[in-house]
Design a protein around this motif. Structure first.
Motif, mmCIF file in Angstrom:
data_model
loop_
_atom_site.group_PDB
_atom_site.id
_atom_site.type_symbol
_atom_site.label_atom_id
_atom_site.label_comp_id
_atom_site.label_asym_id
_atom_site.label_seq_id
_atom_site.Cartn_x
_atom_site.Cartn_y
_atom_site.Cartn_z
ATOM 1 N N ILE A 16 0.839 -1.194 0.000
ATOM 2 C CA ILE A 16 0.000 0.000 0.000
ATOM 3 C C ILE A 16 0.873 1.243 0.000
ATOM 4 N N SER A 17 0.291 2.356 -0.373
ATOM 5 C CA SER A 17 1.046 3.603 -0.454
ATOM 6 C C SER A 17 1.574 4.014 0.918
ATOM 7 N N GLY A 18 2.807 4.525 0.946
ATOM 8 C CA GLY A 18 3.394 5.019 2.189
ATOM 9 C C GLY A 18 2.622 6.182 2.762
ATOM 10 N N THR A 19 1.793 6.814 1.926
ATOM 11 C CA THR A 19 0.956 7.923 2.390
ATOM 12 C C THR A 19 0.075 7.515 3.567
ATOM 13 N N PHE A 20 -0.332 6.251 3.566
ATOM 14 C CA PHE A 20 -1.242 5.772 4.601
ATOM 15 C C PHE A 20 -0.588 5.690 5.971
ATOM 16 N N LEU A 21 0.739 5.882 6.025
ATOM 17 C CA LEU A 21 1.418 5.857 7.317
ATOM 18 C C LEU A 21 0.869 6.936 8.250
#
Length: 428
Positions: free
Chosen positions: A323-328
């Motif tokens: 999944i995208s690191g943005t979701f961190l």
């Protein structure tokens, strides 16, 4: 200083949560978890002390601004201004729009700086009375109150917003503006969900009487809104200057530490209650004491996590999952607030512990703050936090039924998180 293993940090955090669940004071729980985590990670007693002191000192900027916010909160609550605003909102809506009026009331109260549990307590008596009249369930009423409160909480000068701004080194006003669209979505979702469950759960008995609490010297609506209006105007000076390209305004950069007390003072003068200003300040500070202590404990556990490789491990886990690191950013907010049962504490832990990792993904400070902040509203209402119990008591709700509200509150927080992530996560 050696880096603590991720598992030691997790054990320390888990211990803090367990102690909180066993009703140990949250501040001591967080500090004990920090100490045990550091020692298990191989630190000496001296290194452990330094780690905790460093972590706690990292939240001093937030603490100073929270103390300043106590002036505004004290003025709004002690003067009766908050009650006046809530009562006027509800009275100006028709019976068909009762749910919207209740949700909007708590949104406005939290939006102007009232703590969300206090906002719910203020509006709850009104909600019970109109709920009895319209035959709406307690479940529906609390979903509206809590959902509206969550929406207002992310656009307010409350400790959680201050913590989000400080954690990512951006202006408080920038976070408030960034969260506005998610907040509106949260309000709409709260109203829709409350309407959906209006016939579920228990109802207010038809013969229940509601005592009318008489409050002397209540301010007029015009004077009651002066405090929040002044605060909002002053907070928006710099952003407006940036947008319009007016250097004189954009360079002012007045910190919330000055704005919030000034707004409280001006509001007190507008309500002609200047003789009570010192009392408002004293009571406002008293209301902030527990928050400040919690922030110190949160700083200690944040020091433990920051001294470990836990943030790096979580980044690797997110990346390896595909999944995208943005979701961190939203994940960090959700997990930390859920773990501590507190929006403010969750934001402190998430921003102080994961800010470097989140910013390394190329996300702006404002966007990261918005995603962490909205994420912290998803499961911050769990039973090991005080919000769960305060709101249950406000509408005379039993534990089992209060647990059923958690799912609907989660959907409100999740809707705001999704909107914030779509807006600021660079997913398009």
């Amino acid at each position: 200083m050696a880096v603590i293993a991720w598992w030691a940090a997790l054990i320390g955090l888990a211990l803090a949560i367990i102690l909180i669940l066993f009703k140990v004071n949250p501040v001591y729980s967080l500090m004990m978890g920090s100490i045990i985590g550091c020692l298990l990670g191989g630190m000496s007693l001296a290194q452990t002390t330094n780690t905790i002191v460093t972590g706690s000192s990292g939240v001093m900027g937030t603490i100073i601004r929270v103390i300043a916010a106590g002036v505004l909160a004290g003025v709004m609550m002690e003067s009766g201004a908050a009650n006046v605003i809530a009562t006027n909102i509800v009275s100006h809506f028709s019976d068909r729009l009762t749910i919207l009026a209740l949700a909007l009331s708590t949104m406005v109260l939290t939006g102007v700086g009232i703590f969300i549990p206090v906002a719910v307590l203020i509006v709850a008596p009104i909600a019970l009375e109109v709920g009895q009249k319209m035959h709406y369930s307690k479940l529906s009423l609390l979903v509206a109150l809590s959902g509206g409160g969550k929406a207002g909480n992310i656009i307010s000068p409350n400790p959680n917003t201050i913590a989000a701004a400080k954690g990512f080194n951006v202006e408080l006003s920038q976070v408030m503006i960034a969260d506005f669209v998610p907040a509106v979505v949260g309000l709409i979702v709260a109203v829709l969900l409350a309407m959906l469950v209006k016939n579920r759960g228990t109802f207010i008995p038809a013969d229940q009487k509601f005592a009318k609490k008489e409050v002397e010297d209540l301010p007029s609506l015009g004077s009651a809104i002066t405090t929040p209006l002044v605060a909002v105007v002053l907070l928006l000076i710099t952003p407006i200057g940036d947008v319009l390209g007016i250097k004189a305004l954009s360079s002012l950069n007045i910190d919330a530490m000055y704005i919030l007390p000034i707004a409280g003072l001006i509001g007190t003068l507008a309500m002609k209650q200047q003789r009570k200003f010192l009392t408002y300040m004293k009571n406002g500070l008293a209301r902030m004491t527990d928050v400040v202590m919690i922030l110190i404990g949160a700083g200690a556990i944040a020091g433990l996590i920051s001294a470990s490789n836990l943030p790096q491990e979580i980044v690797m886990l997110v990346k390896s999952s595909g999944i995208s690191g943005t979701f961190l950013a939203p994940i960090a907010g959700i997990l930390m607030a859920g773990a501590t049962g507190s929006t403010s504490t969750g934001v402190i832990l998430a921003s102080n512990s994961f800010s470097k990792s989140i910013m390394s993904l190329g996300i702006s400070g404002t966007g990261a703050a918005a995603m962490v902040h909205t994420g912290a509203t998803v499961i911050d209402q769990l039973p090991h936090g005080n919000y769960f119990h305060v709101t249950a008591q406000s509408v005379n709700m039993q534990f089992k039924e209060r647990m059923s509200v958690v799912v609907w509150e989660m959907l409100v927080g999740l809707s705001m998180t999704i909107v914030a992530t779509l807006m600021y996560g660079g997913l398009f």
